[in-house]
Design a protein around this motif. Structure first.
Motif, PDB file in Angstrom:
ATOM      1  N   HIS A  88      13.683  -1.363 -11.004  1.00 47.08           N
ATOM      2  CA  HIS A  88      12.661  -2.414 -10.868  1.00 47.08           C
ATOM      3  C   HIS A  88      13.161  -3.454  -9.874  1.00 47.08           C
ATOM      4  CE1 HIS A  88      10.046  -5.754 -12.960  1.00 47.08           C
ATOM      5  NE2 HIS A  88       9.905  -5.746 -11.648  1.00 47.08           N
ATOM      6  N   HIS A  90      11.913  -5.482  -5.875  1.00 46.90           N
ATOM      7  CA  HIS A  90      10.860  -5.679  -4.867  1.00 46.90           C
ATOM      8  C   HIS A  90      11.511  -5.633  -3.486  1.00 46.90           C
ATOM      9  CE1 HIS A  90       7.913  -6.342  -7.969  1.00 46.90           C
ATOM     10  NE2 HIS A  90       8.862  -7.002  -8.613  1.00 46.90           N
ATOM     11  N   ALA A 112       8.838  -1.921  -7.540  1.00 52.41           N
ATOM     12  CA  ALA A 112       7.949  -1.838  -8.706  1.00 52.41           C
ATOM     13  C   ALA A 112       6.741  -2.761  -8.585  1.00 52.41           C
ATOM     14  CB  ALA A 112       8.739  -2.139  -9.983  1.00 52.41           C
ATOM     15  N   LYS A 177       2.342   0.348 -11.753  1.00 49.54           N
ATOM     16  CA  LYS A 177       2.863  -0.871 -12.375  1.00 49.54           C
ATOM     17  C   LYS A 177       1.693  -1.695 -12.878  1.00 49.54           C
ATOM     18  CE  LYS A 177       6.077  -4.154 -13.117  1.00 49.54           C
ATOM     19  NZ  LYS A 177       6.639  -4.955 -12.039  1.00 49.54           N
ATOM     20  N   ASP A 294      14.746  -6.723 -10.893  1.00 51.70           N
ATOM     21  CA  ASP A 294      13.494  -7.378 -10.461  1.00 51.70           C
ATOM     22  C   ASP A 294      13.799  -8.204  -9.208  1.00 51.70           C
ATOM     23  OD1 ASP A 294      10.854  -8.188 -10.365  1.00 51.70           O
ATOM     24  OD2 ASP A 294      10.920  -9.371 -12.208  1.00 51.70           O
TER      25      ASP A 294
HETATM   26 ZN   LIG Z   1       8.896  -7.251 -10.762  1.00 48.60          ZN
END
Ligand SMILES: [Zn+2]
Length: 394
Positions: A88, A90, A112, A177, A294
């Motif tokens: 996960h 970006h 993600a 997602k 993330d």
């Molecule tokens: Zn995210």
């Protein structure tokens, strides 16, 4: 008269006669990582070993490999682990995102949900140019991540547009997602997830849900999750956490895990990770399947920093180094088919390797709510090997 191409030098250094094989590349190894502590949970290995690499693949893992190599990395005092897999991030939002993560030891990643059907081409272009293995998850909101909420307007959860985008990019889109928090999907959370599954089922793909602070209760949402789906932000605090006030994991959460739903950390920066929730969930014996950052460009200097830093937080929370490495390698490899032969240092596997240093000292870690924890250990990225080649530091 035998010529040079008729000899193979084995790992022991002895010459062996081989007839009719092209062994020019097997005279010696391309790369040896010497003397590191190899932690490879895929094989339950945690020991001082050398790792030899030839033609982009792991050729040997053994104590004291004495054969020559074109290049040697002195890994003494360091950890040598399979290349890290971050499911996960970006990272495909910016063109140099993949290279920045690679320098942190991340040899495979999933972007993600950075974009939906309208602009998925931009993310896929970066993903395709990335040096390491990567795939993308399509945001069910066709306009991608929006400050006003991806699917606050339910029309943006456009099944036809999503299916069309996947059909055009079947090789690069690895799942859907669905971001379900109240400020992202509002009252639409359940219907957004239902539509996500409608899209996913047409292609037999997993759905990753971004949980936490949803309007619908978690049991109602979890009823829609199937085997292979992923719950990210598993340590999100209430409302709608995976643990109740009495310290019990919700029965629907346990049932989801039993039927093959995976639970992922998704560190991030806002609303996803609070120490007291993580501590209670771990104390209840409910460990993450996978870690993930993330990652965004902004998080390189705030909270996330890098994948090894996220791993270090779970050492501080009491997980063992073997458990921590497993969550970042072997477990993550199982989440998406693109990583099926990764997350391992077994002989024959693609030679993706992360060299980390586990430093002792006093290290401050911060959750998403400005709470600090002081840890005694922190993992630092030292070197990355991708497909058998050492990656130059960015
Ligand atoms: Zn995210």
């Amino acid at each position: 008269m035998m010529n040079r191409r008729q000899f193979v030098y084995t790992a022991a250094g002895a010459a062996t006669f081989v007839r009719g094989l092209d062994v020019s590349a097997a005279v010696k190894y391309d790369l040896i990582l010497k003397g590191g502590r190899v932690i490879d949970p895929s094989r339950n290995l945690n020991a001082i070993r050398d790792v030899a690499i030839s033609q982009g693949r792991i050729a040997a893992v053994a104590a004291n490999i004495s054969a020559d190599a074109v290049e040697t990395i002195d890994a003494r005092g360091k950890l040598v682990v399979p290349g890290l897999i971050d499911i996960h991030t970006h990272a495909a939002r910016i063109t140099n995102g993949p290279a920045l993560c690679l320098a942190d030891g991340v040899t495979g990643f999933i972007d993600a949900g950075s974009q939906g059907a309208d602009r998925i081409g931009e993310i896929i272009a970066v993903a395709k140019s990335a040096p390491q293995q990567c795939r993308v998850l399509l945001n069910i909101g066709r306009a991608g991540i929006l400050t006003e909420g991806d699917t606050m307007d339910l029309n943006r959860a456009d099944v036809a547009a999503a299916r069309e985008a996947i059909g055009r990019n079947r090789d690069m889109i690895a799942g859907i997602k669905a971001r379900l928090s109240r400020e992202v999907a509002g009252q639409n959370d359940f219907e957004v997830l239902r539509r996500s599954q409608e899209v996913a089922s047409a292609f037999n793909l997993p759905v990753m849900i971004h949980m936490g602070q949803t309007i619908s209760p978690l049991p109602k949402l979890f009823a829609l999750l199937k085997s292979g789906d992923i719950v990210t932000h598993m340590f999100a605090p209430p409302p709608n956490s995976i643990i109740d006030d009495a310290g019990h994991i919700l029965p629907e959460v346990l049932a989801a895990r039993r039927r093959g739903v995976r639970f992922d950390v998704g560190n991030g920066r806002t609303g996803h990770l609070r120490w007291d929730i993580a501590e209670r969930v771990l104390r209840a014996g409910f460990l993450p399947d996978t870690f993930s950052t993330d990652w965004t460009p902004e998080s390189r200097t705030s909270q996330v920093i890098d994948f090894p830093n996220v791993m270090s937080k779970f050492l501080t929370l009491g997980m063992s180094i073997d458990q921590v490495v497993a969550c970042a390698t072997a477990h993550a490899a199982g989440a998406f088919p693109v990583f099926r032969d990764r997350g391992t240092l077994k002989v024959g596997a693609p030679a993706d390797v992360a060299v980390l240093e586990l430093k002792e000292g006093s290290f401050e870690f911060v959750d998403n709510f400005e709470n600090n924890r002081t840890g005694r250990q922190r993992l630092f990225p030292i070197a990355t090997v991708l497909a058998g080649k050492r990656v130059a530091r960015a």
